[in-house]
Design a protein around this motif. Structure first.
Motif, PDB file in Angstrom:
ATOM      1  N   GLU A 119       0.838  -1.207   0.000  1.00  0.00           N
ATOM      2  CA  GLU A 119       0.000   0.000   0.000  1.00  0.00           C
ATOM      3  C   GLU A 119       0.871   1.255   0.000  1.00  0.00           C
ATOM      4  OE1 GLU A 119      -2.527  -0.572   3.413  1.00  0.00           O
ATOM      5  OE2 GLU A 119      -4.021  -1.680   2.253  1.00  0.00           O
ATOM      6  N   ASN A 120       1.959   1.211   0.767  1.00  0.00           N
ATOM      7  CA  ASN A 120       2.880   2.381   0.796  1.00  0.00           C
ATOM      8  C   ASN A 120       3.525   2.608  -0.568  1.00  0.00           C
ATOM      9  OD1 ASN A 120       2.403   2.965   3.458  1.00  0.00           O
ATOM     10  ND2 ASN A 120       4.125   1.743   4.219  1.00  0.00           N
ATOM     11  N   GLU A 121       3.927   1.511  -1.174  1.00  0.00           N
ATOM     12  CA  GLU A 121       4.554   1.630  -2.510  1.00  0.00           C
ATOM     13  C   GLU A 121       3.537   2.177  -3.534  1.00  0.00           C
ATOM     14  OE1 GLU A 121       7.713   1.201  -3.672  1.00  0.00           O
ATOM     15  OE2 GLU A 121       8.279   0.970  -1.559  1.00  0.00           O
ATOM     16  N   LEU A 122       2.334   1.649  -3.455  1.00  0.00           N
ATOM     17  CA  LEU A 122       1.305   2.128  -4.393  1.00  0.00           C
ATOM     18  C   LEU A 122       0.981   3.585  -4.114  1.00  0.00           C
ATOM     19  CD1 LEU A 122      -1.145  -0.921  -4.581  1.00  0.00           C
ATOM     20  CD2 LEU A 122       0.407  -0.118  -6.349  1.00  0.00           C
ATOM     21  N   GLY A 123       0.931   3.932  -2.833  1.00  0.00           N
ATOM     22  CA  GLY A 123       0.648   5.332  -2.489  1.00  0.00           C
ATOM     23  C   GLY A 123       1.756   6.244  -2.970  1.00  0.00           C
ATOM     24  N   GLY A 124       3.001   5.788  -2.895  1.00  0.00           N
ATOM     25  CA  GLY A 124       4.127   6.590  -3.372  1.00  0.00           C
ATOM     26  C   GLY A 124       4.123   6.732  -4.889  1.00  0.00           C
ATOM     27  N   MET A 125       3.630   5.749  -5.592  1.00  0.00           N
ATOM     28  CA  MET A 125       3.576   5.790  -7.048  1.00  0.00           C
ATOM     29  C   MET A 125       2.467   6.725  -7.523  1.00  0.00           C
ATOM     30  SD  MET A 125       4.047   1.797  -7.714  1.00  0.00           S
ATOM     31  CE  MET A 125       4.743   1.537  -9.286  1.00  0.00           C
ATOM     32  N   ARG A 126       1.436   6.886  -6.775  1.00  0.00           N
ATOM     33  CA  ARG A 126       0.297   7.760  -7.176  1.00  0.00           C
ATOM     34  C   ARG A 126       0.651   9.215  -7.009  1.00  0.00           C
ATOM     35  NH1 ARG A 126      -4.509   4.637  -4.115  1.00  0.00           N
ATOM     36  NH2 ARG A 126      -4.310   2.718  -5.235  1.00  0.00           N
ATOM     37  N   SER A 127       1.510   9.523  -6.177  1.00  0.00           N
ATOM     38  CA  SER A 127       1.811  10.931  -5.923  1.00  0.00           C
ATOM     39  C   SER A 127       2.633  11.561  -6.971  1.00  0.00           C
ATOM     40  CB  SER A 127       2.547  11.128  -4.623  1.00  0.00           C
ATOM     41  OG  SER A 127       2.200  10.324  -3.607  1.00  0.00           O
TER      42      SER A 127
END
Length: 127
Positions: A119-127
């Motif tokens: 989830e953290n990795e995905l959240g970092g990719m969305r930003s």
């Protein structure tokens, strides 16, 4: 019956048969009247029969005592083995349950960590 018990019965039967034959032969050659000899033979035969019945009863009683003794020992051994198997089975089941609970918690925690990392990795990719 054991081999020893069987041999004892055979020896006993042989002794009784030999005694009976000896008594009959002795009476037949004794210088007495025929009726008296037949009466003595009948009396002695009855005595020998009673002795044989008595000896059979003794041997039979000893055989039953031995059977009871051996069957009691076998039952005790069965009970002991059965108890040991049950105790060992209970320990194995308990150990498996403990291991399952320990590794289940580790698997759940590891899965939570992996999901959080994803989830953290995905959240970092969305930003």
């Amino acid at each position: 019956m054991s081999k020893k018990g069987s041999n004892s019965a055979s020896v006993l039967a042989g002794l009784l048969a030999g005694a009976a034959a000896g008594v009959v032969l002795g009476m037949l050659y004794a210088p007495e009247e025929g009726a008296e000899t037949r009466r003595k033979i009948k009396t002695k035969a009855n005595e020998l029969k009673d002795q044989a019945v008595d000896q059979y009863g003794k041997v039979s009683e000893k055989a039953m005592e031995r059977y009871d003794e051996v069957s009691g020992k076998v039952k005790n051994q069965y009970d002991n083995i059965s108890t040991q198997v049950k105790e060992t089975t209970d320990k194995v089941v308990s150990s498996v349950k403990d291991g399952y609970d320990k590794y289940k918690d580790q698997a759940v925690n590891t899965t939570k960590d992996v999901v959080g990392d994803v989830e953290n990795e995905l959240g970092g990719m969305r930003s």
